[in-house]
Design an enzyme around this catalytic site. Structure first.
Site, short mmCIF file in Angstrom:
data_model
loop_
_atom_site.label_atom_id
_atom_site.label_comp_id
_atom_site.label_asym_id
_atom_site.label_seq_id
_atom_site.Cartn_x
_atom_site.Cartn_y
_atom_site.Cartn_z
N LYS A 114 80.53 24.64 -4.90
CA LYS A 114 80.74 25.20 -3.43
C LYS A 114 82.28 25.38 -3.30
CE LYS A 114 80.26 26.71 0.70
NZ LYS A 114 79.49 28.03 0.76
N ASN A 120 75.38 36.29 4.06
CA ASN A 120 75.62 35.27 4.59
C ASN A 120 76.87 35.10 5.28
OD1 ASN A 120 77.77 33.27 3.00
ND2 ASN A 120 76.96 34.63 1.70
N ILE A 123 78.66 31.55 5.84
CA ILE A 123 78.61 30.20 5.99
C ILE A 123 79.99 29.76 6.45
CG2 ILE A 123 78.10 28.25 4.45
CD1 ILE A 123 75.74 29.87 4.52
N GLY A 124 80.92 30.58 6.09
CA GLY A 124 82.15 30.11 6.71
C GLY A 124 82.84 28.91 5.63
N LEU A 125 82.38 29.08 4.44
CA LEU A 125 83.13 27.91 3.62
C LEU A 125 82.89 26.44 4.07
CD1 LEU A 125 86.08 30.07 2.83
CD2 LEU A 125 84.19 29.65 1.34
N CYS A 169 89.41 34.86 0.99
CA CYS A 169 89.50 33.76 2.00
C CYS A 169 90.70 34.45 2.94
CB CYS A 169 90.03 32.54 1.64
SG CYS A 169 89.07 31.57 0.42
N GLY A 202 72.80 39.28 -3.94
CA GLY A 202 71.30 39.04 -4.34
C GLY A 202 70.95 40.65 -5.07
C1 LIG Z 1 75.08 31.34 0.73
C2 LIG Z 1 76.15 31.75 -0.26
C3 LIG Z 1 77.30 31.10 0.02
C4 LIG Z 1 78.29 31.53 -0.69
N1 LIG Z 1 79.48 30.55 -0.83
C5 LIG Z 1 80.59 31.09 -1.74
C6 LIG Z 1 81.57 30.18 -1.78
O1 LIG Z 1 81.87 28.98 -1.11
N2 LIG Z 1 82.89 30.40 -2.72
C7 LIG Z 1 82.69 31.71 -3.39
O2 LIG Z 1 83.67 31.85 -4.17
N3 LIG Z 1 81.46 32.43 -3.47
C8 LIG Z 1 80.66 32.17 -2.66
N4 LIG Z 1 79.42 32.86 -2.59
C9 LIG Z 1 79.41 34.03 -3.55
C10 LIG Z 1 78.58 33.79 -4.77
O3 LIG Z 1 79.18 32.81 -5.59
C11 LIG Z 1 78.39 35.05 -5.56
O4 LIG Z 1 79.58 35.71 -6.16
C12 LIG Z 1 77.65 36.17 -4.82
O5 LIG Z 1 76.68 35.55 -3.91
C13 LIG Z 1 77.17 37.33 -5.88
O6 LIG Z 1 76.00 36.63 -6.78
P1 LIG Z 1 74.68 36.77 -6.37
O7 LIG Z 1 74.15 38.17 -6.01
O8 LIG Z 1 73.75 36.28 -7.73
O9 LIG Z 1 74.25 35.89 -5.18
C14 LIG Z 1 78.49 32.56 -1.81
C15 LIG Z 1 77.23 33.40 -1.78
C16 LIG Z 1 76.09 33.17 -1.04
C17 LIG Z 1 74.87 33.96 -1.19
#
Ligand SMILES: Cc1cc2nc3c(=O)[nH]c(=O)nc-3n(C[C@H](O)[C@H](O)[C@H](O)COP(=O)(O)O)c2cc1C
Ligand SMILES: Cc1cc2nc3c(=O)[nH]c(=O)nc-3n(C[C@H](O)[C@H](O)[C@H](O)COP(=O)(O)OP(=O)(O)OC[C@H]3O[C@@H](n4cnc5c(N)ncnc54)[C@H](O)[C@@H]3O)c2cc1C
Ligand SMILES: Cc1cc2nc3c(=O)[nH]c(=O)nc-3n(C[C@H](O)[C@H](O)[C@H](O)COP(=O)(O)OP(=O)(O)OC[C@H]3O[C@@H](n4cnc5c(N)ncnc54)[C@H](O)[C@@H]3O)c2cc1C
Ligand SMILES: Cc1cc2nc3c(=O)[nH]c(=O)nc-3n(C[C@H](O)[C@H](O)[C@H](O)COP(=O)(O)O)c2cc1C
Ligand code: FES
Ligand code: FES
Lengths: 265, 314, 314, 265
Positions: B44, B68, B70-72, B129, B216
């Protein structure tokens, strides 16, 4: 915790838009504790994409039952499952109801589908020698799940078509007034719409009754890896608690019910 | 046959990593998931101080995707290094630390704190960010800002430095070139797309921040096109991300030009899918008689594509 | 209760139009589809000369979406005006002509040819076309180019002029502002996203042009976010497009700020879905006691959204 | 042309990975002509999104049959349909086989699932008093649909496990050599993999035999509104023809078979 595909035994309507789905899952049946949930994938498609959380409703031997409303696209798919269809389940998940401490009678209060975790909870409490009373409310008689196996049921309907005319909080007040039981030995467990929980919480607060609530909120993962399911805490170190892994069952004193959204989906 | 791959001094036993924010700290996962079978775990996003994250709701489901905000939310670098990192190492994970920050100084601070510790394979820098100096506009949509962060962090570490790019720009290739020029070892493509959804009855946004990050299977074709654009722009390795759910999906990214891939949203449906995908890739390589990942990476065959200059406009 | 809406001098009996390129010339549709029940029909992009379009294959299916690279195949403006337009008028359609071109002169030529004819409600300008003067780069990703096309065409017509924007830019609001400043009556948001897919066994692209236009329900959350961005940037009407399949989808765009909507890919699954969506919108308005579309358009309620300045970063 | 939801009667495997799905659709049964197809939506989900084209296989009274391979995600959904399940169909679509002109014998040549349109075509030709011969090939006996209702079948298998040892072009050559029929009175109809059609076309070209082919190509709409299904023409005014509305049945002389892709999906 298991991730597996089981085979549906039945999926059928038992009250207006209340469906029960049953399947054999020996490992889950053995491991699950009251208040825990399963995360179920509607089908293999990516649309709908996410699993849906369902409280375990009842366990009989190796048979596990969930109940659900047909509400959106996920549940519509469950409703057309036939015996023998595969069902992809993950669980049991979440922290069970907290049953520690001294109490001799438990009041299980549910609104609508909030009835979901009550039978398994009632069975467990009963086996521990605790008296169980169920107060179950719905808008109208036809939405009430009338299950003979429900222990000491009191029904409440908004339209008065069955049992108490009014909501579950009214029914609870009436029950408490009539009951000879001392309030000190009581423990309340509730599940239902967030707004119902709020009014129940303020009632219990007024009477000093201990209340444990089972919450619902939008989830993505159900296992603590997405941080998608926060609910605000009433103080404490952390601002939020994650419903899927710290909950879904909380002492109502610990959380800010108002922070839960009214809408889902 | 080997699925191992080394970038700079970080070696991954297979090309499948978990994406930042979609696997917690790699420690929440159920017992049936063995993190040591993954190519790596990207944490994360870690920030200087702990963050509560955004208020509910943070999640909405869409057709073949999700939003999403989540707000880091994260425990902050101190707790991460004291508690999470040792546990992850013990579990046998190859750890890539993803860093989020609101200023260049803060990126540098978190990275330098990490540099004091053993057991980190490399860094992935989340530039999606808000840049406080720039009124909260994302660093990620400013090419000079991304270049500056890369330049600054490159000086501070000898470890793998991957810049994670946002797809929400006109020309992602330009951002990748800036990262390459400033010494990044790799670019991660892509972070989430901007999306939004509402409830029609109440006419309210589904998530608290109105718009959120879209991820997704729905985004896969767009993420793949971004990787292709970046492949044509730079020579450094690409880490492909976006909608990967199966080995076939992962293979698409590798063939188009990614050296590693990350699985994100798919983990919410099956937290154990990472090793399954890695096995599927190995099986494909076997079937096609490939001895190393390099035979797969960037092996897209466009020789049969018609000349569009000839076929195209007028 | 009325679902009628007028922009400039074009009146649409309901807010549901068919999107360019997804309903042919409005004449191919089966007997059970009555085009006079639609708010309007936007034609396939019309160019100066007939175009064969791209070689096969032109289509690939993805999760909840599809890719296309039709290459603007069309009969050309002469045949359109001589054969298609009269037939469409006879069928009772409100006709919006979508124009594609590879130079400003060509846009102007096609529009002026159309101006000679009766029965056109307005124009939608497809700027996602290769600009030959600029080496084939799309007009749509250059804000000055879009501004220039708008300025030029505005001088040539008193009819409804809608500029159809591409979503593949960092800041779509900027493009919308340029269109508004140059006198466009509306902006259509959005055209397709860039996407790509490949066959893993042959390692070849699925469509002839390697990348193509990505559309369908998968893109809805992104298209909605673009409409929201544009809504905050300009005051002219927005025509919302992207993944709309149901009345609920259409309502989302109207509530976020679109005055009209277009249905595209959904027509491939159900060519008669347009009137069904229009009925669903009317039923919603009835249920919510709304008398006119204006009560719906832009009625998003963000009052409960938490202040993100307070909740947000540090 | 109709867009409607019908109810599945059966969906079952009749040869290795060859499935038949049947349903009552009186309007389609009445309207459909040999060589036309239906566009079928796998289910209500957006994943898979698009309809799939299936040639009408056979019509018996009001019962319509399609046959299919389980190949990808769409067809996998058809394979688990049960009696009573809804099926969303659009059609009949496309230009039927061209049956005009003089001929007394028709040879229906199919490779694999190319058998799909042959029964309905054979029935129609037979009713017009035309002799029908079916040459049907597959890799191996177990993939051959052995249907007693197929008129004068000649089977060909690559592995020789049934009938002629070799492909359908070989079987055709053998048949023609043995046959006493004059080649002038023949008409050939073929459906199958694009590469089979190519070699058949060059064989027919050499012998001066008239050949009509039924093509497959990726489609989005099936009704001419997307322009997604071009195949290149051998000259003529237009460069491309749209398989869904100008085809799928063509005189092989009119089209460039090589322009059809080998892969789909
Ligand atoms: C719930 C959630 C939280 C995420 N949190 C972060 C994060 O903290 N830092 C980050 O660089 N990317 C974050 N991402 C982005 C993912 O790492 C990824 O780049 C993005 O979801 C695309 O891939 P996917 O379609 O396989 O989910 C988050 C994605 C999701 C769905
Ligand atoms: C711990 C927990 C226990 C639950 N137990 C039950 C139960 O026993 N019986 C039951 O019927 N439902 C239960 N729910 C709600 C259930 O998870 C489904 O989300 C709900 O049935 C919606 O069905 P759908 O998929 O048809 O809705 P859709 O409209 O398809 O859902 C779209 C998205 O919204 C989410 N969503 C919709 N409604 C809710 C809701 N009420 N709560 C949380 N998320 C929602 C869905 O999970 C999905 O991600 C529970 C939820 C939680 C968190
Ligand atoms: C006129 C016509 C008639 C057809 N008749 C039959 C028939 O009678 N029986 C039968 O089994 N199949 C037939 N097909 C192919 C059929 O339409 C399906 O596409 C095929 O069964 C693929 O199944 P799927 O959905 O499981 O594949 P998926 O992998 O889910 O398909 C993904 C996408 O590729 C397309 N696609 C995949 N394979 C083909 C193919 N061979 N041809 C065209 N598009 C393809 C699908 O339509 C879909 O859009 C016909 C195609 C056409 C154009
Ligand atoms: C097959 C196809 C052809 C298209 N052709 C055109 C076109 O000629 N001109 C144009 O402006 N947009 C064209 N579009 C874009 C659509 O009009 C629409 O903007 C886009 O598909 C998004 O909407 P949807 O998701 O509802 O399809 C085309 C889209 C598709 C799928
Ligand atoms: S649902 Fe993912 S953390 Fe709770
Ligand atoms: S499939 Fe759409 S035009 Fe043929």
């Amino acid at each position: 915790m298991y991730l597996q595909t089981v085979s549906v035994e039945y999926s059928k309507e038992i009250a207006e838009n209340v469906w029960v789905i049953g399947f054999y899952a020996p490992n889950v049946a053995k491991a699950v504790l009251p208040g825990q949930f399963l995360n179920v994938k509607p089908d293999a498609s990516f649309d709908p994409l996410l699993r849906r959380a369902y409280s375990v409703h009842r366990v009989q031997g190796e048979l596990v039952e969930l109940i659900y409303n047909v509400h959106g696209r996920g549940s519509a798919i469950f409703a057309v499952k036939r015996p023998g269809d595969p069902l992809d389940i993950m669980g049991p998940l979440g922290v069970p109801f907290h049953l520690e401490g001294e109490f001799t009678r438990a009041i299980l209060i549910s609104g609508g589908l909030g009835i979901a975790p009550m039978p398994i909870l009632g069975d467990e409490l009963h086996s521990r020698g605790i008296d169980v009373v169920n107060i179950h409310g719905a808008r109208s008689a036809k939405m009430i799940v009338q299950d003979d196996r429900l222990r000491n049921p009191i029904y409440a309907t908004d339209d008065g078509s069955l049992g108490f005319h009014g909501n579950v909080v009214g029914a609870l007040a009436e029950y408490l007034d009539k009951s000879d039981h001392s309030e000190e030995s009581l423990r309340l467990f509730a599940c239902g719409p967030n707004r119902m929980l709020e009014s129940l919480a303020s009632f219990c607060d007024g009477r000093g009754l201990p209340l444990e609530v089972s919450l619902e909120c939008q989830m993505a993962c159900g296992i603590g890896i997405c941080q998608g399911c926060p609910v605000e805490m009433k103080g404490g170190e952390r601002k939020y608690t994650l419903v899927c892994t710290h909950g879904p069952n909380y002492d109502v004193q610990d959380i800010l019910l108002e922070s839960l959204p009214v809408e889902h989906g | 046959m080997s699925t191992e791959l080394t970038i700079r001094n970080a070696t991954f036993k297979n090309p499948v990593l978990t994406a930042s924010g979609t696997f917690g700290y790699g420690l929440e996962c159920p017992a049936f998931v063995d993190v040591s079978q993954l190519g790596g775990v990207v944490t994360k996003s870690i920030s200087r101080k702990p963050r509560d994250g955004n208020p509910p709701q943070r999640i909405a489901e869409t057709s073949a995707g999700m939003l999403n905000s989540i707000g880091l939310a994260n425990v902050g670098v101190d707790v991460f290094l004291a508690e999470k990192l040792p546990a992850l190492r013990k579990a046998g994970a190859t750890v890539v630390v993803n860093i989020a920050a609101s200023s260049i100084e803060e990126y540098a601070y978190v990275l330098e704190r990490c540099e004091e510790h053993e057991g980190i394979a490399g860094y992935e820098i989340n530039v999606s960010c808000p840049n406080v100096k720039d009124g909260g506009l994302s660093f990620g949509t400013s090419c000079p800002a991304v270049a500056e962060i890369t330049r600054d962090l490159r000086k501070r570490t000898e470890k793998l430095l991957a810049m994670k790019l946002t797809p929400n720009v006109t020309s992602i290739g330009e951002f990748a070139r800036a990262c390459e020029a400033e010494g990044a070892d790799a670019v991660s493509c892509v972070n989430t797309f901007v999306g939004m959804d509402i409830f029609v009855d109440s006419r309210r946004p589904k998530i608290a921040t109105i718009t959120g990050g879209f991820s997704g299977p729905a985004i896969l074709p767009m993420a793949l096109a971004k990787v292709w654009e970046v492949r044509k722009a730079v020579n450094i390795p690409i880490i492909g991300i976006g909608g990967i759910c199966t080995a076939e999906d992962a293979l698409k990214f590798l063939i188009v030009g990614a050296s590693l891939i990350q699985v994100g949203t798919a983990l919410f449906v099956d937290p154990g899918v990472g090793p399954t995908i890695a096995e599927g890739i190995a099986a494909y390589m076997d079937r096609h008689g490939m001895k190393s990942l390099n035979e797969l990476i960037g092996s897209l065959d466009t020789s049969l594509q018609p000349s569009l200059v000839a076929a195209g406009w007028e």
